[in-house]
Structure formats: structure tokens, C-alpha cells
Write an enzyme that holds these catalytic residues in place. Structure first.
Site, short mmCIF file in Angstrom:
data_model
loop_
_atom_site.label_atom_id
_atom_site.label_comp_id
_atom_site.label_asym_id
_atom_site.label_seq_id
_atom_site.Cartn_x
_atom_site.Cartn_y
_atom_site.Cartn_z
N THR A 135 14.98 -0.38 33.83
CA THR A 135 15.31 1.04 34.29
C THR A 135 16.96 1.12 33.72
O THR A 135 17.75 0.15 33.67
CB THR A 135 15.58 1.46 35.81
OG1 THR A 135 16.06 2.47 36.17
CG2 THR A 135 16.28 0.18 36.58
N SER A 166 22.30 1.39 43.60
CA SER A 166 21.31 1.20 45.07
C SER A 166 20.55 -0.19 45.05
O SER A 166 20.79 -0.95 44.09
CB SER A 166 20.12 2.36 44.73
OG SER A 166 18.99 1.79 43.81
N TYR A 209 17.49 -0.77 45.27
CA TYR A 209 16.53 -1.05 44.15
C TYR A 209 16.95 -1.36 42.74
O TYR A 209 16.47 -2.19 41.88
CB TYR A 209 15.82 0.51 44.27
CG TYR A 209 15.09 0.72 42.80
CD1 TYR A 209 14.14 -0.04 42.72
CD2 TYR A 209 15.59 1.45 41.72
CE1 TYR A 209 13.33 0.18 41.38
CE2 TYR A 209 14.95 1.93 40.85
CZ TYR A 209 13.67 1.06 40.46
OH TYR A 209 12.91 1.09 39.04
N HIS A 210 18.17 -0.61 42.32
CA HIS A 210 18.76 -1.08 40.99
C HIS A 210 19.41 -2.60 41.08
O HIS A 210 19.06 -3.08 40.09
CB HIS A 210 19.72 0.09 40.57
CG HIS A 210 19.08 1.17 40.36
ND1 HIS A 210 19.11 2.46 41.26
CD2 HIS A 210 18.29 1.80 38.99
CE1 HIS A 210 18.57 3.36 40.49
NE2 HIS A 210 18.19 3.04 39.48
N LYS A 240 16.44 -4.68 40.31
CA LYS A 240 16.06 -4.71 38.94
C LYS A 240 16.79 -5.43 38.04
O LYS A 240 16.56 -6.13 36.92
CB LYS A 240 16.14 -3.04 38.23
CG LYS A 240 15.13 -2.26 39.20
CD LYS A 240 13.74 -2.64 38.94
CE LYS A 240 13.02 -2.11 37.40
NZ LYS A 240 11.53 -2.27 37.53
#
Length: 284
Positions: free
Chosen positions: A223, A267, A269-270, A273
Site C-alpha cells: 500500500t 494508522s 493497519y498501515h 504493512k
């Protein structure tokens, strides 16, 4: 028009058996000693699809190899065994359909976490999604192909490993993560859930691949959110700095070529990643 990968060779083929033939562990070895060994012994591999070839130099191109065929998307390995993690997602399912029509042997796993998350927050998918059973039946009826599906949580490494041993995938596409920044920011429990699923799931996958299918290719969804939004307006170099990148500081210059570019996740989530990126980079 020549296919974009026509000149790729055995080095880029998942059927090439490198283990036991090529030693990439150069730690503690001088460049000269490695060069002398190559000159003396050569670099030889074997082919999992054509074992009768024995050991040979990996110089055959995709265009020359009978195991690869030309398609509108470039050369594709004939009947390539592709496993899709997160096959129930909007990316996983459409990719499964496309690869099936191209002649790939598609398998996939999912534990329907995305459906559960959508339901949990009281939302709906933009496009109505039928059950996996209905999807598989429709594929067989309309496209005339069968997709080998198993309901497996990627965190259950024993079940995932057993399925990988059965399928022996030549390529693994990893979509099996919780892909929502807002979901990861709801509270502590959701942040932990996203990080645990994404980071630990990917890490376990890497070790399973090393043990079961070390020559398989891994295609992992990343991402751009890993890089954040730099306020300085500097360019974003995806992945690694280009070879000619230079850091100038205090009147001195340092080469940055080939180094991982800075990450600035926004975030939890990031952040997961970014951790995936570092884990995969370390594994490679």
C-alpha cells in the site's frame, strides 16, 4: 510487439530448483572467492517440470522454453499452480477468475474475516456477494473450471502448511489481510486484531514457504499508505532508493542506492504493512 518478459530466464521461473544448486549465503566470503567458484563450477540449476534436463545453466528464456506460452499479458507458465490467500475478497476472487480463464490451476484459502468485519460495523458491501459455495458452483458452470478452495485461517499454520503440501503452489498471491485503516483505529482490540492477523500471518507464511515451496514466487499486496504524505513535497521512491540516490548532509554525501525508503504510516493497519515489508525484506 514483444512480450515484456520474453527475455526473462530460468532465474525468474518458479520451476527452477535453486536449493542445493545455488548458494546465496555470501556472508564471510570474499567477492573474489565467489567469482573463482563460479568460474570453476559454474552456476547450475534443475527444473522441477523437466527433471530429465539434469543440471544446466539457467540461460533459457521464457520465449525459448516450452513450459511458457505467450498470452496478451506476456509469457505465462503453462498450467501454473497459483494459490491465493484471501480468495474471497474483491481482489482475490476477480484474480482467481482471470487466472482460471488463462489456464492456471487456482487454489485459495479464506476464513471470511472481511465479511465478518463488514457485518460487525453494520455496513454492507457495495456489490452483493454470494456465498463461496455459490461462487464455486457458478465458476464451474459458466467457465468450466474448478477452483480448489479451503476454509483456512492463515494464522493456522498447520492447516495452511498441509494445504500447501497438497497443492505445491508455484506462486502465492497474498491478499489474506485485514485491509482497513479505520477498522484498525476503532480501539485497542481492533488494533491488536489487525496487527496480529497481518503481521503474524505473513511471517508464518514466509517460514512455511521456506520449508515447503522455497522456489515459489510470493506476490504480496502492499500500500502506498506505508509512505504517508510527506509535507516537504519530496518524491516518493517506492520500495528502494534508486541506484544514484545520494544523501547530502553537513557538507558530506552518502549513497542511498538500494536502501529501503523511509516509511511514515498513518494508522495501525498501515504500520502492519510496513512491518510486512521489513519481514519480507529480511526473509529475502
Amino acid at each position: 510487439m514483444e512480450a515484456h518478459n520474453a527475455e526473462k530466464t530460468c532465474w525468474n521461473c518458479p520451476a527452477a530448483i535453486l536449493k542445493g544448486n545455488v548458494d546465496f549465503r555470501a556472508c564471510g566470503q570474499s567477492i573474489e572467492s565467489i567469482r573463482r567458484r563460479i568460474e570453476r563450477e559454474g552456476l547450475m540449476i534443475e527444473c522441477a517440470r523437466q527433471p530429465d534436463l539434469g543440471r544446466f545453466e539457467p540461460t533459457i528464456t521464457f520465449e525459448e522454453c516450452p513450459e511458457w506460452r505467450s498470452t496478451e499479458y506476456g509469457y505465462l507458465l503453462e498450467s501454473m499452480r497459483v494459490m491465493i490467500l484471501g480468495i474471497d475478497g474483491y481482489l482475490g476472487w476477480t484474480l482467481a477468475l482471470k487466472l482460471s480463464t488463462l489456464g492456471c490451476e487456482v487454489s485459495g484459502v479464506d476464513n471470511f474475516t472481511r465479511r465478518k468485519c463488514v457485518k460487525e460495523v453494520g455496513s454492507l458491501s457495495v456489490v452483493p456477494i454470494v456465498s463461496m459455495k455459490e461462487r464455486l458452483e457458478a465458476v464451474k458452470e459458466i467457465l468450466g473450471v474448478e477452483i480448489n478452495f479451503r476454509k483456512i485461517d492463515i494464522l493456522d499454520w498447520r492447516k495452511l502448511g498441509q494445504f500447501m503440501k497438497e497443492v505445491k503452489p508455484e506462486a502465492i498471491v497474498h491478499y489474506g489481510e485485514i485491509p482497513s485503516a479505520p477498522y484498525s483505529m476503532i480501539d485497542c482490540d481492533h488494533a491488536v486484531k489487525v496487527q496480529h492477523n497481518n503481521v503474524i500471518g505473513t511471517l508464518r507464511l514466509l517460514f512455511l514457504m521456506r520449508e515447503i515451496v522455497p522456489e515459489a514466487s510470493l506476490i504480496k499486496l502492499g500500500t502506498l499508505g506505508e509512505y504517508g504524505s510527506p509535507l516537504t513535497g519530496r518524491p516518493l521512491f517506492e520500495g528502494l532508493f534508486p541506484a544514484d540516490a545520494v544523501l547530502v548532509w553537513g557538507g558530506r554525501e552518502w549513497s542511498m542506492g538500494g536502501e529501503l525508503t523511509p516509511r511514515d504510516p498513518v494508522s495501525f493497519y498501515h504500520v502492519s504493512k510496513v512491518q510486512d515489508t521489513f519481514n519480507i525484506y529480511e526473509a529475502c
